[in-house]
Design an enzyme around this catalytic site. Structure first.
Site, PDB file in Angstrom:
ATOM      1  N   ARG A  46      25.663  10.380 -30.991  1.00  0.00           N
ATOM      2  CA  ARG A  46      25.128   9.270 -32.482  1.00  0.00           C
ATOM      3  C   ARG A  46      24.873  10.051 -33.389  1.00  0.00           C
ATOM      4  N   ILE A  86      29.304  12.091 -21.314  1.00  0.00           N
ATOM      5  CA  ILE A  86      28.712  11.586 -19.152  1.00  0.00           C
ATOM      6  C   ILE A  86      30.685  10.599 -19.539  1.00  0.00           C
ATOM      7  N   ASN A 130      33.910   5.250 -24.442  1.00  0.00           N
ATOM      8  CA  ASN A 130      32.957   5.782 -24.122  1.00  0.00           C
ATOM      9  C   ASN A 130      31.944   4.558 -22.942  1.00  0.00           C
ATOM     10  N   THR A 156      21.744  -6.107 -23.177  1.00  0.00           N
ATOM     11  CA  THR A 156      21.130  -7.198 -24.741  1.00  0.00           C
ATOM     12  C   THR A 156      21.020  -7.770 -24.010  1.00  0.00           C
ATOM     13  N   SER A 198      31.204  -9.336 -29.613  1.00  0.00           N
ATOM     14  CA  SER A 198      31.246  -7.911 -30.968  1.00  0.00           C
ATOM     15  C   SER A 198      32.226  -7.349 -29.750  1.00  0.00           C
ATOM     16  N   TYR A 200      30.988  -4.479 -28.907  1.00  0.00           N
ATOM     17  CA  TYR A 200      30.075  -3.537 -27.686  1.00  0.00           C
ATOM     18  C   TYR A 200      29.242  -4.116 -26.851  1.00  0.00           C
ATOM     19  N   HIS A 201      29.262  -5.561 -26.959  1.00  0.00           N
ATOM     20  CA  HIS A 201      28.251  -6.701 -26.609  1.00  0.00           C
ATOM     21  C   HIS A 201      29.144  -7.058 -25.728  1.00  0.00           C
ATOM     22  N   LYS A 204      28.832  -4.645 -22.563  1.00  0.00           N
ATOM     23  CA  LYS A 204      27.224  -4.508 -21.873  1.00  0.00           C
ATOM     24  C   LYS A 204      28.076  -5.992 -20.437  1.00  0.00           C
ATOM     25  N   GLN A 227      17.882  -6.365 -23.276  1.00  0.00           N
ATOM     26  CA  GLN A 227      17.049  -6.077 -24.737  1.00  0.00           C
ATOM     27  C   GLN A 227      17.009  -6.784 -26.167  1.00  0.00           C
ATOM     28  N   VAL A 230      15.757  -3.816 -31.240  1.00  0.00           N
ATOM     29  CA  VAL A 230      14.364  -3.132 -31.945  1.00  0.00           C
ATOM     30  C   VAL A 230      14.082  -3.354 -32.073  1.00  0.00           C
TER      31      VAL A 230
HETATM   32  P1  NAD Z   1      21.501   5.397 -29.705  1.00  0.00           P
HETATM   33  O1  NAD Z   1      22.763   4.984 -30.595  1.00  0.00           O
HETATM   34  O2  NAD Z   1      20.237   5.450 -31.142  1.00  0.00           O
HETATM   35  O3  NAD Z   1      20.412   6.431 -28.687  1.00  0.00           O
HETATM   36  C1  NAD Z   1      22.212   6.220 -27.630  1.00  0.00           C
HETATM   37  C2  NAD Z   1      22.245   8.036 -27.312  1.00  0.00           C
HETATM   38  O4  NAD Z   1      23.424   8.096 -26.127  1.00  0.00           O
HETATM   39  C3  NAD Z   1      22.498   8.974 -28.568  1.00  0.00           C
HETATM   40  O5  NAD Z   1      21.784   9.780 -28.608  1.00  0.00           O
HETATM   41  C4  NAD Z   1      23.444   9.132 -28.019  1.00  0.00           C
HETATM   42  O6  NAD Z   1      24.329  10.516 -28.513  1.00  0.00           O
HETATM   43  C5  NAD Z   1      23.673   9.159 -26.260  1.00  0.00           C
HETATM   44  N1  NAD Z   1      25.185   8.808 -25.764  1.00  0.00           N
HETATM   45  C6  NAD Z   1      26.358   7.693 -26.188  1.00  0.00           C
HETATM   46  N2  NAD Z   1      27.525   8.200 -25.761  1.00  0.00           N
HETATM   47  C7  NAD Z   1      27.051   9.404 -24.736  1.00  0.00           C
HETATM   48  C8  NAD Z   1      28.040  10.022 -23.472  1.00  0.00           C
HETATM   49  N3  NAD Z   1      29.504   9.948 -24.179  1.00  0.00           N
HETATM   50  N4  NAD Z   1      27.325  10.778 -23.076  1.00  0.00           N
HETATM   51  C9  NAD Z   1      25.972  11.390 -23.735  1.00  0.00           C
HETATM   52  N5  NAD Z   1      25.195  10.540 -24.293  1.00  0.00           N
HETATM   53  C10 NAD Z   1      25.901   9.808 -25.312  1.00  0.00           C
HETATM   54  O7  NAD Z   1      21.223   3.723 -29.759  1.00  0.00           O
HETATM   55  P2  NAD Z   1      19.533   3.332 -29.188  1.00  0.00           P
HETATM   56  O8  NAD Z   1      18.925   2.039 -30.371  1.00  0.00           O
HETATM   57  O9  NAD Z   1      18.831   4.063 -28.975  1.00  0.00           O
HETATM   58  O10 NAD Z   1      20.432   1.686 -28.416  1.00  0.00           O
HETATM   59  C11 NAD Z   1      20.142   2.893 -26.419  1.00  0.00           C
HETATM   60  C12 NAD Z   1      20.366   1.721 -25.641  1.00  0.00           C
HETATM   61  O11 NAD Z   1      20.051   0.236 -25.846  1.00  0.00           O
HETATM   62  C13 NAD Z   1      21.689   1.163 -25.919  1.00  0.00           C
HETATM   63  O12 NAD Z   1      22.361   1.086 -24.607  1.00  0.00           O
HETATM   64  C14 NAD Z   1      21.884   0.033 -26.348  1.00  0.00           C
HETATM   65  O13 NAD Z   1      23.230  -0.939 -26.171  1.00  0.00           O
HETATM   66  C15 NAD Z   1      20.370  -0.520 -26.098  1.00  0.00           C
HETATM   67  N6  NAD Z   1      19.248  -1.650 -26.864  1.00  0.00           N
HETATM   68  C16 NAD Z   1      20.168  -1.121 -28.242  1.00  0.00           C
HETATM   69  C17 NAD Z   1      18.944  -1.627 -28.854  1.00  0.00           C
HETATM   70  C18 NAD Z   1      18.861  -1.772 -30.034  1.00  0.00           C
HETATM   71  O14 NAD Z   1      17.636  -2.325 -30.934  1.00  0.00           O
HETATM   72  N7  NAD Z   1      18.649  -0.290 -30.992  1.00  0.00           N
HETATM   73  C19 NAD Z   1      18.621  -3.089 -28.751  1.00  0.00           C
HETATM   74  C20 NAD Z   1      19.413  -4.019 -26.795  1.00  0.00           C
HETATM   75  C21 NAD Z   1      19.540  -2.336 -26.365  1.00  0.00           C
HETATM   76  N1  USQ Z   2      22.058  -9.744 -40.097  1.00  0.00           N
HETATM   77  C1  USQ Z   2      21.856  -9.698 -41.307  1.00  0.00           C
HETATM   78  N2  USQ Z   2      21.401  -9.114 -42.345  1.00  0.00           N
HETATM   79  C2  USQ Z   2      21.567  -7.366 -42.109  1.00  0.00           C
HETATM   80  C3  USQ Z   2      22.173  -7.347 -40.760  1.00  0.00           C
HETATM   81  C4  USQ Z   2      22.166  -8.264 -39.896  1.00  0.00           C
HETATM   82  O1  USQ Z   2      21.504 -11.127 -41.586  1.00  0.00           O
HETATM   83  O2  USQ Z   2      21.833  -7.113 -42.886  1.00  0.00           O
HETATM   84  C5  USQ Z   2      22.166 -10.590 -38.768  1.00  0.00           C
HETATM   85  C6  USQ Z   2      23.520 -10.935 -38.433  1.00  0.00           C
HETATM   86  O3  USQ Z   2      24.757 -10.968 -39.369  1.00  0.00           O
HETATM   87  C7  USQ Z   2      23.079 -11.563 -37.153  1.00  0.00           C
HETATM   88  C8  USQ Z   2      21.712 -10.816 -36.830  1.00  0.00           C
HETATM   89  O4  USQ Z   2      21.178 -10.210 -37.988  1.00  0.00           O
HETATM   90  O5  USQ Z   2      23.758 -12.584 -37.307  1.00  0.00           O
HETATM   91  C9  USQ Z   2      21.855  -9.293 -35.961  1.00  0.00           C
HETATM   92  O6  USQ Z   2      21.693  -8.110 -36.213  1.00  0.00           O
HETATM   93  P1  USQ Z   2      21.772  -6.979 -35.446  1.00  0.00           P
HETATM   94  O7  USQ Z   2      22.229  -5.882 -36.192  1.00  0.00           O
HETATM   95  O8  USQ Z   2      20.275  -6.647 -35.978  1.00  0.00           O
HETATM   96  O9  USQ Z   2      21.621  -6.637 -33.650  1.00  0.00           O
HETATM   97  P2  USQ Z   2      22.795  -6.381 -33.285  1.00  0.00           P
HETATM   98  O10 USQ Z   2      24.532  -6.759 -34.322  1.00  0.00           O
HETATM   99  O11 USQ Z   2      23.023  -7.583 -32.675  1.00  0.00           O
HETATM  100  O12 USQ Z   2      22.956  -6.053 -32.503  1.00  0.00           O
HETATM  101  C10 USQ Z   2      21.282  -4.918 -32.373  1.00  0.00           C
HETATM  102  C11 USQ Z   2      21.960  -3.108 -31.248  1.00  0.00           C
HETATM  103  C12 USQ Z   2      22.359  -4.081 -29.870  1.00  0.00           C
HETATM  104  C13 USQ Z   2      21.677  -4.396 -29.151  1.00  0.00           C
HETATM  105  C14 USQ Z   2      21.676  -6.116 -29.935  1.00  0.00           C
HETATM  106  C15 USQ Z   2      20.672  -7.021 -29.113  1.00  0.00           C
HETATM  107  O13 USQ Z   2      22.079  -2.840 -32.028  1.00  0.00           O
HETATM  108  O14 USQ Z   2      22.624  -2.431 -29.339  1.00  0.00           O
HETATM  109  O15 USQ Z   2      22.285  -4.624 -28.281  1.00  0.00           O
HETATM  110  O16 USQ Z   2      20.939  -5.601 -31.339  1.00  0.00           O
HETATM  111  S1  USQ Z   2      20.590  -8.270 -29.314  1.00  0.00           S
HETATM  112  O17 USQ Z   2      21.365  -8.965 -30.999  1.00  0.00           O
HETATM  113  O18 USQ Z   2      19.614  -8.894 -28.639  1.00  0.00           O
HETATM  114  O19 USQ Z   2      22.554  -9.113 -28.513  1.00  0.00           O
END
Ligand code: NAD
Ligand code: USQ
Length: 407
Positions: A46, A86, A130, A156, A198, A200-201, A204, A227, A230
């Protein structure tokens, strides 16, 4: 027992994968503070992505060893750290599991940004390689180690998709009834059909199948936390010292919507609503993220249980309503920009989160105090902001346009 302490006989060895990240760092500190023995594994990818995007955390996060030394100095508690990829260093990862013998592995280690995953074919392929390899390597290593490890994964809400035709999204499993040829009706529960928005999603969604398979075949005990978005930045523990400060992503790829809006308003940048802002999403405060993970660890499945799926969110909001609320609080104007994503312009969202509530979660919901706390952090580090990195420019298709406000 209170949520901020643990009794000696429930002390666990917990391995936090991705423990240097936005959710993983405060979770590691919280679980260390309540008395568990924590080991972090992270390849710091990251931080490398920050370099690639030339966009840094708004808060000045310290190098991992400075963070860990500060934690030891302040609390007397040690957290060990291993730098392992990992996804690609299976043998090294397995060896650490065999030597550390964790009771619990918490898996945060994935590429988590939807916009980053959609930037280019290279980013799509990186995200799939990854995320899928990390999850599969973790499961494979747990089985190969022959240890009875409880795996807690951060999934997610986005695996469900966001439109539900009025149905409350259940916690992972959907009740269904099928009609046999003889007319007899059979009831079943299946994994809720996924509808990712996406790449990414989508990873998951695939994770869910890997969990279902390893749980069925090898009795791996798994809790998958679906989740929501956040928000917030610091927790009780990261607030103890500036060297422990958490990440604050605000850029167009990694910044999530509510934190972005609060940051934009704090630095005097128009609040960037994508499209009409009719998108409704689930939210959770970072302090509740760490509490929920603690609750998940304290309530593990038995070996015979299927995968536990909990919806880790506390409330839902429409994006436009959040923008209006923040605009009212701060006086900042709202910019309705083109939506760079291919997503429904409007949706309703009703979600069940009974499981965490039944385990004692007292949800933190959006309130002025907490919103102002984020604003305070954003204002404090305003000079570190690069305004050019604010707009969301990763496009889901060639037809989409960047989310840049008109000047
Ligand atoms: P982040 O990117 O800040 O943290 C992820 C960490 O994993 C990073 O420190 C990165 O270096 C490490 N990482 C990634 N690939 C790796 C690998 N191959 N080996 C070892 N380490 C690795 O993300 P976050 O916001 O802390 O999110 C953590 C988890 O929670 C994610 O799986 C994300 O999908 C989930 N999540 C986050 C949110 C959000 O809003 N931030 C919401 C819902 C779910
Ligand atoms: N959005 C705006 N303006 C902005 C940024 C985003 O209108 O400046 C909108 C996006 O188009 C989207 C919504 O806000 O409709 C949410 O976007 P986001 O970037 O806050 O969230 P998302 O891309 O869904 O991803 C984040 C985290 C991801 C986690 C996910 C939970 O990055 O790791 O899995 O939230 S959830 O949305 O419940 O799937």
């Amino acid at each position: 027992m209170r949520l901020d302490q643990t009794s000696l006989n429930s002390k666990k060895k917990i391995m936090v994968l991705g423990g240097d990240g936005f959710c993983g760092w405060p979770t590691s500190l919280h679980l260390s503070q309540v008395g568990h023995d924590i080991v972090i594994i992270d390849n710091l990818s990251r931080r490398n992505i920050d370099n690639e995007l030339e966009a840094e955390s708004l808060t000045p996060i310290q190098p991992i060893h400075t963070r860990l030394n500060a934690w030891k100095e302040i609390t007397g508690k040690s957290i060990d750290f291993y730098n392992i990829d990992i996804a690609n260093e299976y043998a090294e990862f397995l060896q650490v599991i065999q030597s550390e013998k964790p009771d619990v592995i918490i898996h945060f280690a994935e590429q988590r940004s939807a916009p980053y995953s959609m930037k280019s074919p290279k980013h799509k392929r990186y995200t799939v390689n990854n995320n899928m390899n990390v999850t599969h390597n973790v499961l494979c290593a747990i089985v190969e180690s022959s240890l009875d490890i409880h795996l807690v994964h951060l999934g997610t809400m986005g695996v469900y998709g966001y439109g539900t035709a009025g149905l409350k999204i259940p916690e992972g499993y959907l009740d269904m009834e099928v009609k046999k040829e003889n007319g007899e009706r059979v009831e079943q529960q299946i994994l809720y059909p996924t509808n990712p928005g996406s790449i990414y999603h989508m990873t998951k969604s695939q994770d869910q199948l890997l969990f279902q398979y390893y749980n069925k075949n090898d009795d791996v005990r798994i809790t998958d936390l679906h989740q929501g978005i956040v928000w917030g930045t610091n927790t009780k523990e990261t607030n103890l010292d500036d060297r422990l400060i958490n990440r604050f992503d605000y850029d167009g790829d990694y910044g999530t919507v509510l934190n972005r809006f609060l940051m934009q308003a704090a630095v005097g940048y128009p609040i960037t609503v994508h499209g009409t802002g009719g998108q409704t999403r689930a939210f959770i405060h970072i302090q509740d993220t760490v509490r929920c993970i603690q609750l998940a660890i304290e309530n593990p499945p038995a070996r015979t249980d299927r995968v536990f799926i909990f919806n880790q969110m506390t409330e839902t909001h429409r994006v436009a309503d959040l923008a209006k609320l923040i605009s009212k609080l701060t006086g900042e104007e709202i910019a309705y920009v083109p939506n760079p994503r291919k997503e429904a312009a409007e949706n309703e969202l009703h979600v069940k989160n009974d499981l965490f509530l039944s385990k004692g979660l007292q949800p933190i919901t959006l309130n002025e105090g907490l919103l102002q706390e984020v604003t305070k952090v954003a204002k404090r580090f305003k000079d570190r902001a690069d305004y050019e990195k604010i707009p969301a420019t990763s496009l889901w298709t060639k037809e989409q346009k960047p989310g840049v406000p008109e000047v």
